[in-house]
Write a protein that holds these residues in place. Structure first.
Motif, mmCIF file in Angstrom:
data_model
loop_
_atom_site.group_PDB
_atom_site.id
_atom_site.type_symbol
_atom_site.label_atom_id
_atom_site.label_comp_id
_atom_site.label_asym_id
_atom_site.label_seq_id
_atom_site.Cartn_x
_atom_site.Cartn_y
_atom_site.Cartn_z
ATOM 1 N N ARG A 1 16.885 34.449 7.570
ATOM 2 C CA ARG A 1 17.453 33.462 8.489
ATOM 3 C C ARG A 1 18.948 33.698 8.686
ATOM 4 O O ARG A 1 19.474 33.505 9.784
ATOM 5 N N TYR B 1 5.356 24.490 8.213
ATOM 6 C CA TYR B 1 5.595 25.590 9.147
ATOM 7 C C TYR B 1 4.782 25.435 10.421
ATOM 8 O O TYR B 1 5.226 25.845 11.505
ATOM 9 N N ARG C 1 6.659 22.581 12.515
ATOM 10 C CA ARG C 1 8.029 22.858 12.958
ATOM 11 C C ARG C 1 8.186 24.195 13.677
ATOM 12 O O ARG C 1 9.271 24.481 14.165
ATOM 13 N N ASN C 2 7.145 24.993 13.730
ATOM 14 C CA ASN C 2 7.251 26.307 14.357
ATOM 15 C C ASN C 2 6.273 26.387 15.524
ATOM 16 O O ASN C 2 5.059 26.443 15.327
ATOM 17 N N LYS C 3 6.810 26.392 16.734
ATOM 18 C CA LYS C 3 5.956 26.361 17.928
ATOM 19 C C LYS C 3 5.135 27.642 18.065
ATOM 20 O O LYS C 3 3.956 27.602 18.443
ATOM 21 N N LEU D 1 21.810 23.258 17.444
ATOM 22 C CA LEU D 1 20.450 22.735 17.384
ATOM 23 C C LEU D 1 19.424 23.854 17.301
ATOM 24 O O LEU D 1 18.431 23.751 16.577
ATOM 25 N N LYS D 2 19.673 24.931 18.014
ATOM 26 C CA LYS D 2 18.755 26.074 17.965
ATOM 27 C C LYS D 2 18.744 26.690 16.567
ATOM 28 O O LYS D 2 17.679 27.021 16.026
ATOM 29 N N PHE E 1 19.489 25.124 13.806
ATOM 30 C CA PHE E 1 18.849 24.169 12.905
ATOM 31 C C PHE E 1 17.334 24.258 13.010
ATOM 32 O O PHE E 1 16.630 24.221 11.987
ATOM 33 N N ARG E 2 16.815 24.375 14.231
ATOM 34 C CA ARG E 2 15.363 24.504 14.404
ATOM 35 C C ARG E 2 14.846 25.777 13.759
ATOM 36 O O ARG E 2 13.740 25.815 13.213
ATOM 37 N N THR E 3 15.671 26.829 13.793
ATOM 38 C CA THR E 3 15.268 28.098 13.187
ATOM 39 C C THR E 3 15.134 27.970 11.670
ATOM 40 O O THR E 3 14.247 28.575 11.061
ATOM 41 N N CYS E 4 16.006 27.163 11.073
ATOM 42 C CA CYS E 4 16.034 27.044 9.603
ATOM 43 C C CYS E 4 15.297 25.826 9.070
ATOM 44 O O CYS E 4 15.127 25.708 7.844
ATOM 45 N N ALA E 5 14.890 24.915 9.940
ATOM 46 C CA ALA E 5 14.401 23.602 9.493
ATOM 47 C C ALA E 5 13.213 23.718 8.548
ATOM 48 O O ALA E 5 13.185 23.078 7.490
#
Length: 350
Positions: A150, A318, A321-323, A262-263, A265-269
């Protein structure tokens, strides 16, 4: 890491000759051997009586979800070309470790709920002990590798593909497994080499390292120090590296816009959530071992929850939170339903 709990005792070590003579007198009950312990009895949660069946149902359902969810992640990561990024390679490795990590203990514990006495051979006990602690450390090492992944993706996006090549991925995974071997093999080997002449009742849900060591007929002070040292190496190394990765990520995105933050954060959330749950649950296990007013049953239940919680939540977190992963699972399930429907149609026609 619950298996690294260290119980340092200042009591005088037991005299193996006295214990051995006692074991000769009590060998008729089948729990001790005159020439030393040949098997262990897992105490588990037998004192709960009929309430064990409630735990049996919940643990069985959890185990099925762990196997199903992590198997699905491994399958889609291997078969879906859209999930070819390094993150999914590391995630599939984590799912593989989680499946076998829980398999080292849960099936045996489920069987203990259905029988009055649960025994395990001397060799089987130490194999279970080794693989449980080994895979526990391996999962944390892989989480550390994922934190580095990440960091590279967010802080060096233009060089990400050139850095995270196949050789680099394999090297990182090999490093995670090697680090786990280094941290777990010495404590288990030292515990294995101790004499065991009785009693042989392990006061835990499985062959826990510290619980088995308490049954040794010798002074285990050195064993405790060695276990504590390697536990600190395992915990501090992975914890510091994960924390460092996120500190660097934080500095990297500090000066960026809100959209980029925000991008990132979404990558690491998803990864950050799993890491937080893993270290928080291990802290609760540590506290339960140190607080004296917790009953043995409560400590075993806390240890079981810790062992099951992260492998259970990994696929859920995962997937939510992961599209990309969520869409891949949908496509896989859709293909499976189509294949089942086609098979039914063929059978109907024939």
């Amino acid at each position: 890491m619950e298996l690294f709990q260290v119980h340092i005792s200042l009591e005088r070590p037991r005299d193996p000759h006295v214990t051995l003579s006692n074991s000769r007198r009590s060998s008729s009950n089948g729990t001790r051997e005159s020439d030393g312990v040949s098997f262990f009895i897992i105490q588990g949660l037998t004192s709960l009586g009929d309430k064990q069946m409630i735990l049996f149902v919940f643990l069985l359902l959890g185990y099925i979800i762990i196997l199903g969810g992590n198997s699905m992640i491994i399958f889609v990561a291997l078969t879906d070309p859209k999930l070819s990024s390094p993150m999914y390679f590391f995630l599939s490795n984590l799912s593989f470790v989680d499946m076998f990590y829980t398999t080292t203990t849960i099936p045996k514990m489920l069987s203990s709920f259905l029988s009055d006495t649960t025994t395990i051979s001397f060799l089987g006990c130490f194999l279970q002990m080794h693989f449980f602690v080994y895979l526990s450390v391996t999962s944390r090492a892989i989480l550390t590798v994922m934190a580095f992944d990440r960091y590279v993706a967010i802080c060096n996006p233009l060089r990400y593909t050139s850095i995270m090549t196949w050789p680099t991925r394999l090297l990182l995974i090999a490093g995670a497994w090697s680090f786990s071997t280094f941290c777990t093999l010495p404590p288990v080997i030292i515990t294995w080499m101790e004499p065991y002449c009785g009693p042989n009742v392990v006061r835990h849900g499985w062959c826990d390292l510290s619980s088995v060591r308490q049954l040794a007929c010798a002074d285990t002070s050195v064993d405790n120090i060695v276990s504590l040292s390697f536990a600190l190496v395992a915990l501090l190394t992975t914890g510091v590296l994960i924390l460092t990765s996120y500190v660097l990520i934080g500095f990297s995105i500090w000066m960026k816009g809100v959209t980029q933050r925000l991008k990132a954060f979404r990558t690491c959330a998803a990864h950050l959530t799993v890491v937080t749950i893993s270290y928080t649950s291990s802290s609760f296990v540590y506290i339960s071992y140190r607080v004296g007013n917790f009953s043995p049953e409560v400590r075993i239940i806390v240890a079981v929850v810790y062992a099951v919680l992260t492998p259970f939540l990994n696929p859920v977190i995962y997937s939510l939170r992961n599209k990309e992963l969520r869409d891949s699972i949908r496509r896989t399930l859709s293909r499976f339903r189509s294949a089942v429907s086609a098979t039914k149609d063929i059978n109907t026609v024939s």
